[in-house]
Scaffold this active site. Structure first.
Site, PDB file in Angstrom:
ATOM      1  N   GLY A  18      -7.831   7.731   7.532  1.00  0.00           N
ATOM      2  CA  GLY A  18      -7.604   9.156   7.727  1.00  0.00           C
ATOM      3  C   GLY A  18      -6.205   9.549   8.126  1.00  0.00           C
ATOM      4  O   GLY A  18      -5.861  10.732   8.082  1.00  0.00           O
ATOM      5  N   GLY A  19      -5.387   8.594   8.556  1.00  0.00           N
ATOM      6  CA  GLY A  19      -4.034   8.919   8.973  1.00  0.00           C
ATOM      7  C   GLY A  19      -3.878   8.904  10.484  1.00  0.00           C
ATOM      8  O   GLY A  19      -4.844   8.720  11.242  1.00  0.00           O
ATOM      9  N   ASN A  20      -2.639   9.105  10.928  1.00  0.00           N
ATOM     10  CA  ASN A  20      -2.337   9.032  12.360  1.00  0.00           C
ATOM     11  C   ASN A  20      -3.072  10.083  13.179  1.00  0.00           C
ATOM     12  O   ASN A  20      -3.454   9.840  14.329  1.00  0.00           O
ATOM     13  CB  ASN A  20      -0.823   9.189  12.575  1.00  0.00           C
ATOM     14  CG  ASN A  20      -0.057   7.942  12.177  1.00  0.00           C
ATOM     15  OD1 ASN A  20      -0.600   6.845  12.172  1.00  0.00           O
ATOM     16  ND2 ASN A  20       1.199   8.104  11.822  1.00  0.00           N
ATOM     17  N   HIS A  50       0.810  -1.219   0.000  1.00  0.00           N
ATOM     18  CA  HIS A  50       0.000   0.000   0.000  1.00  0.00           C
ATOM     19  C   HIS A  50       0.847   1.276   0.000  1.00  0.00           C
ATOM     20  O   HIS A  50       0.292   2.369  -0.132  1.00  0.00           O
ATOM     21  CB  HIS A  50      -0.925   0.024   1.219  1.00  0.00           C
ATOM     22  CG  HIS A  50      -2.178  -0.782   1.039  1.00  0.00           C
ATOM     23  ND1 HIS A  50      -2.275  -2.104   1.394  1.00  0.00           N
ATOM     24  CD2 HIS A  50      -3.394  -0.453   0.536  1.00  0.00           C
ATOM     25  CE1 HIS A  50      -3.488  -2.549   1.119  1.00  0.00           C
ATOM     26  NE2 HIS A  50      -4.199  -1.565   0.592  1.00  0.00           N
ATOM     27  N   VAL A  60      -6.039  11.301  12.833  1.00  0.00           N
ATOM     28  CA  VAL A  60      -7.415  10.902  13.124  1.00  0.00           C
ATOM     29  C   VAL A  60      -7.435   9.867  14.244  1.00  0.00           C
ATOM     30  O   VAL A  60      -8.214   9.978  15.208  1.00  0.00           O
ATOM     31  CB  VAL A  60      -8.098  10.338  11.863  1.00  0.00           C
ATOM     32  CG1 VAL A  60      -9.506   9.867  12.184  1.00  0.00           C
ATOM     33  CG2 VAL A  60      -8.143  11.392  10.764  1.00  0.00           C
ATOM     34  N   GLY A  61      -6.572   8.858  14.148  1.00  0.00           N
ATOM     35  CA  GLY A  61      -6.512   7.853  15.201  1.00  0.00           C
ATOM     36  C   GLY A  61      -6.102   8.444  16.546  1.00  0.00           C
ATOM     37  O   GLY A  61      -6.654   8.068  17.583  1.00  0.00           O
TER      38      GLY A  61
END
Length: 520
Positions: free
Chosen positions: A477-479, A408, A481-482
Site C-alpha cells: 500500500g505504500g508508506n 521492483h 499505509v505503514g
C-alpha cells in the site's frame, strides 16, 4: 524464526493446538466480517472516489477493482493470455508426440510468435536486443561485467525519454506495461544464463549453456556458436508459460529438465491435470470473493478511512491485504506452473499461506520460491553468504534485498520495505545464533521444558510476525499505509490494540510451527 530453533519444536497437547486453530480462524473470520461491514457502510463514498465495479461473482455486492496487478492480469487473461496458454499446451503436446526432437525449437517459435502478437515487432526487438547484448558480454566470461551490463539494461526501464518512446508504440497503456513486465522478468533470465555461461567456462559449475567441447567453452568462438547460444537463451527467455510474470526458473534447472528424455514429458495423468485446474479455479473464486466482500484496496488508498477504521476492522484489513496477495499469486503462479508440469519441468513450489508465516526468513524462503532460489544462487552465495564471516553475510544479504528493491522500481516505499526485511532477517539470524550458543542453550534447556521452549519461540515469533505484516503493508500500500498502521497499533493503541494483536499473532505462530513440525 530461523531454522535452528525450529528443528527442536515438539508436539503440544491436542487441546492446546485446537485452541490455537480456533482462535486463529475465529480472529480471521470476525475481523473480515468487520471489514465487510465497514465496506458496506461506506460503499457510496468509496464508489464516488474509486468507482466500484458491478459485482458478478456474488449477487448484490460490488467489486473492488483498485488492485492494479489483479485487474491488469485478469483483463489480459480474458483478452488473449488464457487462450495463448491453452495454445501452448496443445502445441507442446503435439510436438512431444510427433516431433520430440524438435520440441524445444517448436516451443521457442511459439513463444516468439505469442510475444509478437501482444508486444508487436518493436517489443520483440527490444527483448532480442536485451538478450543479444547480455550474451555478447557473457562471451568475456567475467561475472562482474555480466552484472554491470544487466543492471545497466534494467535501469533503462526508468529512463523517462525511453518510456515515452515505448508508450508511443502502443494504443493503450496496458500494452506498454506488458512490455515493461516482460523486459524486467527477461532481465532475470539473462542474468541467470550469463552467469551459468561464465561459470561453465571457468569450470566452477557443470556447463549448461552450450555443448562442452575439448578445450572448454572459452575456445568455442565465431558466429555459429554465438547464434547457437542465442537460440538457447531465446528458448529460455521466450518460454511462454512463465514469459510475462514468472515464476522464475533458473537456467540450470530449465536446461536440465527441458533436455530430459521425451518419456518424462507430459507425464501428468488426466486426473492430475483436472485436479490442478479445479484448484486454480477455486483460488480464483476465493480471490474474486475477497474483493467482492471487502473493498480493502479502495479503503487502503484513502487515509481518512484508515484513520477511522474500528480496531477489529483495522486488523482485518491488514490480514485481508496480505491474504489477498497470497491467493492472487496462487492463481498467477498456479496457471503457468500447471503448464510447466505438462512440459515435463518442475516449477518452483507455490507460495505458502502467509497466515502461518512467522518469520522474515520463512517468508522469503516459502513465498516466491523461484525468486528466492535465484537470489541465493546468483547474489547471496557468490558474495560469501553464511560461510564467509559475519561481514560478508550482512553484505550479501543487503545486496540481495537491494537488488529486489531496484528490480521492483526502487521507489521510496520499496526502499523502506527492503530495509525492514533486511533488518528483520539479520535480527532473526542474530537471535538464532545467540539462542543456540553453548552457554545460553544449556541454560535454556535446564530451565525450560521442550513445550515451554516452543511457547517461548512462538512468543518471540509474534513480534517478528507483526513487523513482517507491517513491511508487507508498506510493499502493498505504500508508506502512508505503514505509517498509519504503526501509529494506530503501536503508538496510540499499544494497550488496547497491540497487546491483543500480539496474542493472536502468537496463535498464528503456533499454528505455523505445528504445520512445520508435521511437514518434517
Amino acid at each position: 524464526m530461523p531454522s535452528k530453533p525450529e528443528s527442536s519444536v515438539v508436539a503440544l497437547p491436542r487441546w492446546e493446538i485446537a485452541l490455537y486453530w480456533l482462535l486463529s480462524l475465529g480472529s480471521h473470520l470476525y475481523s473480515f466480517y468487520e471489514v465487510h461491514r465497514f465496506s458496506k457502510e461506506h460503499e457510496r463514498g468509496l464508489d464516488r472516489e474509486v468507482h466500484l465495479e458491478r459485482g458478478f461473482l456474488i449477487w448484490g455486492l460490488k467489486r473492488d477493482a483498485a488492485d492494479f496487478e489483479w485487474t491488469f492480469w485478469s483483463d489480459w487473461a480474458k483478452k488473449s493470455l488464457l487462450w495463448s496458454l491453452i495454445g501452448h499446451a496443445a502445441v507442446s503436446r503435439l510436438a512431444s508426440v510427433y516431433l520430440p526432437q524438435w520440441h524445444l525449437a517448436i516451443l521457442t517459435v511459439y513463444g516468439v510468435l505469442a510475444a509478437f502478437n501482444l508486444l508487436g515487432l518493436k517489443g520483440v526487438a527490444v527483448l532480442m536486443l536485451q538478450q543479444s547484448l547480455s550474451l555478447a558480454v557473457a562471451q568475456l566470461h567475467n561475472p562482474a561485467l555480466c552484472w554491470g551490463s544487466s543492471l545497466l539494461l534494467l535501469s533503462t526501464l526508468h529512463i523517462s525519454s525511453l518510456q515515452d518512446i515505448q508508450r508511443g508504440w502502443y494504443e493503450s497503456e496496458e500494452q506498454y506495461y506488458l512490455l515493461l513486465f516482460s523486459v524486467a522478468v527477461c532481465g532475470l533470465r539473462c542474468i541467470s544464463f550469463s552467469l551459468e555461461f561464465c561459470w561453465s567456462a571457468s569450470g566452477q559449475q557443470q556447463p549448461q549453456c552450450c555443448p562442452q567441447q575439448a578445450g572448454g567453452p572459452q575456445q568455442v568462438r565465431g558466429l555459429r556458436p554465438f547464434l547457437s547460444q542465442l537460440y538457447r537463451l531465446s528458448a529460455y527467455c521466450f518460454y511462454h508459460p512463465v514469459f510475462y510474470n514468472g515464476p522464475i526458473i533458473i537456467y540450470r534447472d530449465f536446461s536440465q529438465q527441458m533436455h530430459r528424455p521425451p518419456a518424462g514429458v507430459c507425464g501428468m495423468s488426466a486426473w492430475c491435470v483436472l485436479k490442478s485446474a479445479l484448484r486454480v479455479c477455486v483460488w480464483w473464486s476465493v480471490t474474486e470473493g475477497l474483493i467482492h466482500c471487502m473493498h480493502m484496496h479502495s479503503i487502503q488508498s484513502n487515509e481518512t478511512y484508515l484513520e477511522i477504521l474500528p480496531p477489529w476492522a483495522l486488523g482485518g484489513l491488514a490480514l485481508a491485504l496480505v491474504l489477498f496477495f497470497y491467493v492472487k499469486y496462487l492463481v498467477l503462479f498456479g496457471v503457468p506452473s500447471l503448464l510447466v508440469r505438462l512440459d515435463g519441468l518442475e516449477p518452483p513450489r507455490l507460495p505458502r499461506c502467509v497466515s502461518i508465516m512467522y518469520s522474515f526468513t520463512g517468508m522469503w524462503r516459502h513465498f516466491d520460491v523461484g525468486l528466492y532460489r535465484w537470489l541465493i544462487r546468483y547474489i547471496y552465495v557468490p558474495l560469501g553468504g553464511s560461510h564467509s564471516g559475519i561481514f560478508r553475510k550482512v553484505l550479501s544479504t543487503a545486496l540481495a534485498f537491494g537488488f529486489v528493491c531496484f528490480w521492483h522500481g526502487g521507489h521510496d516505499y520499496l526502499q523502506w520495505w527492503a530495509l525492514l526485511n533486511w533488518a528483520g532477517v539479520l535480527l532473526e539470524n542474530a537471535l538464532s545464533t545467540l539462542l543456540t550458543s553453548a552457554p545460553l542453550r544449556t541454560l535454556i534447556e535446564r530451565v525450560l521444558s521442550p513445550p515451554m521452549r516452543r511457547r517461548g519461540l512462538a512468543f518471540v515469533s509474534a513480534f517478528s510476525t507483526g513487523l513482517l505484516i507491517l513491511s508487507n503493508l508498506i510493499f502493498l500500500g505504500g508508506n502512508h499505509v505503514g505509517r498509519i498502521f504503526w501509529k494506530r497499533v503501536f503508538v496510540q493503541g499499544w494497550s488496547n490494540i497491540a497487546i491483543p494483536m500480539l496474542g493472536f499473532l502468537y496463535c498464528f505462530a503456533q499454528v505455523g510451527l505445528e504445520w512445520d513440525r508435521k511437514a518434517r
